[in-house]
Design an enzyme around this catalytic site. Sequence first.
Site, PDB file in Angstrom:
ATOM      1  N   ALA A  64      -3.461  -1.425   6.751  1.00  0.00           N
ATOM      2  CA  ALA A  64      -3.517  -0.294   5.809  1.00  0.00           C
ATOM      3  C   ALA A  64      -2.179   0.427   5.849  1.00  0.00           C
ATOM      4  CB  ALA A  64      -4.649   0.663   6.175  1.00  0.00           C
ATOM      5  N   GLU A  85      -8.061  -7.281  -2.116  1.00  0.00           N
ATOM      6  CA  GLU A  85      -8.478  -6.667  -0.843  1.00  0.00           C
ATOM      7  C   GLU A  85      -9.703  -5.777  -1.046  1.00  0.00           C
ATOM      8  OE1 GLU A  85      -4.236  -6.341   1.536  1.00  0.00           O
ATOM      9  OE2 GLU A  85      -4.821  -4.706   0.230  1.00  0.00           O
TER      10      GLU A  85
HETATM   11  C1  A5P Z   1      -1.547  -5.262   1.186  1.00  0.00           C
HETATM   12  O1  A5P Z   1      -1.739  -5.150  -0.187  1.00  0.00           O
HETATM   13  C2  A5P Z   1      -1.726  -3.957   1.838  1.00  0.00           C
HETATM   14  O2  A5P Z   1      -2.921  -3.297   1.533  1.00  0.00           O
HETATM   15  C3  A5P Z   1      -1.523  -4.008   3.328  1.00  0.00           C
HETATM   16  O3  A5P Z   1      -2.708  -4.265   3.995  1.00  0.00           O
HETATM   17  C4  A5P Z   1      -0.968  -2.709   3.766  1.00  0.00           C
HETATM   18  O4  A5P Z   1       0.071  -2.408   2.886  1.00  0.00           O
HETATM   19  C5  A5P Z   1      -0.453  -2.748   5.206  1.00  0.00           C
HETATM   20  O5  A5P Z   1       0.599  -3.628   5.269  1.00  0.00           O
HETATM   21  P1  A5P Z   1       1.492  -3.794   6.567  1.00  0.00           P
HETATM   22  O6  A5P Z   1       0.594  -4.271   7.632  1.00  0.00           O
HETATM   23  O7  A5P Z   1       2.524  -4.805   6.155  1.00  0.00           O
HETATM   24  O8  A5P Z   1       2.105  -2.461   6.858  1.00  0.00           O
END
Ligand code: A5P
Length: 213
Positions: A64, A85
């Site tokens: 997230a 997601e």
């Molecule tokens: C993907 O679309 C996002 O929802 C990711 O889950 C979120 O941005 C977290 O990404 P990182 O783990 O790369 O920070």
Amino acid sequence: MVVGLGTGTTAKLVIDALGERVRQGLRIVGIPTSDQSAQQARDLGIPLTDLGEHPAIDLTLDGADEVEQGTLHLIKGRGGALLHEKIVASASNRLLIVVDESKLVTGLGIRSALPIEVIPFGWQTVSLRLQHMGANPRLRLADDNSPFITDSGHHILDCVFGRIPSPLDLAGHLDHFVGLVEHGLFLGMASEVIVGGAEGITVLQRAGFPASS
Ligand code: A5P
């Protein structure tokens, strides 16, 4: 178990660890939330399925951009996969989020823009409406400076709101925008958040969800 596989740099680490467990004999089937996660899972030998075969998911593991302390409301979508997601999260019995402590906030919108997925036709109109709501939307661009295209063929507006006083009210408004496909507010969806920090690991539990083993 049917396991939803998230997207992003943190989810990538989680999928790597899951791949290792599968190699040791863990029996799961994965439902990926992006082409990128699907490719990684295939490379690791994690068997894949889809929502057609398994419309209900036992557990989804994802990252997230922000986690609101107390409520466990989330902002997601920095990695561009928020639509898939959210579909996978809403089909899941449990949504387990993994973050580092920098992503814990006292109010959503403090550190991240809110990603909003829009239909390419007329995205400018949606952007104008968002400006009228006090946001500062920016069309996300790919590395070659063309508009970023999601796995479903849409664009993303990264909207700086600043602290969002009532995420539930904002989500209620956004849900009625014509041309807006989905937004990155994941409210009341995370059952558990694992936070990695300098002092070790903390597990935050949403009320009503017992800790998983
Ligand atoms: C993907 O679309 C996002 O929802 C990711 O889950 C979120 O941005 C977290 O990404 P990182 O783990 O790369 O920070």
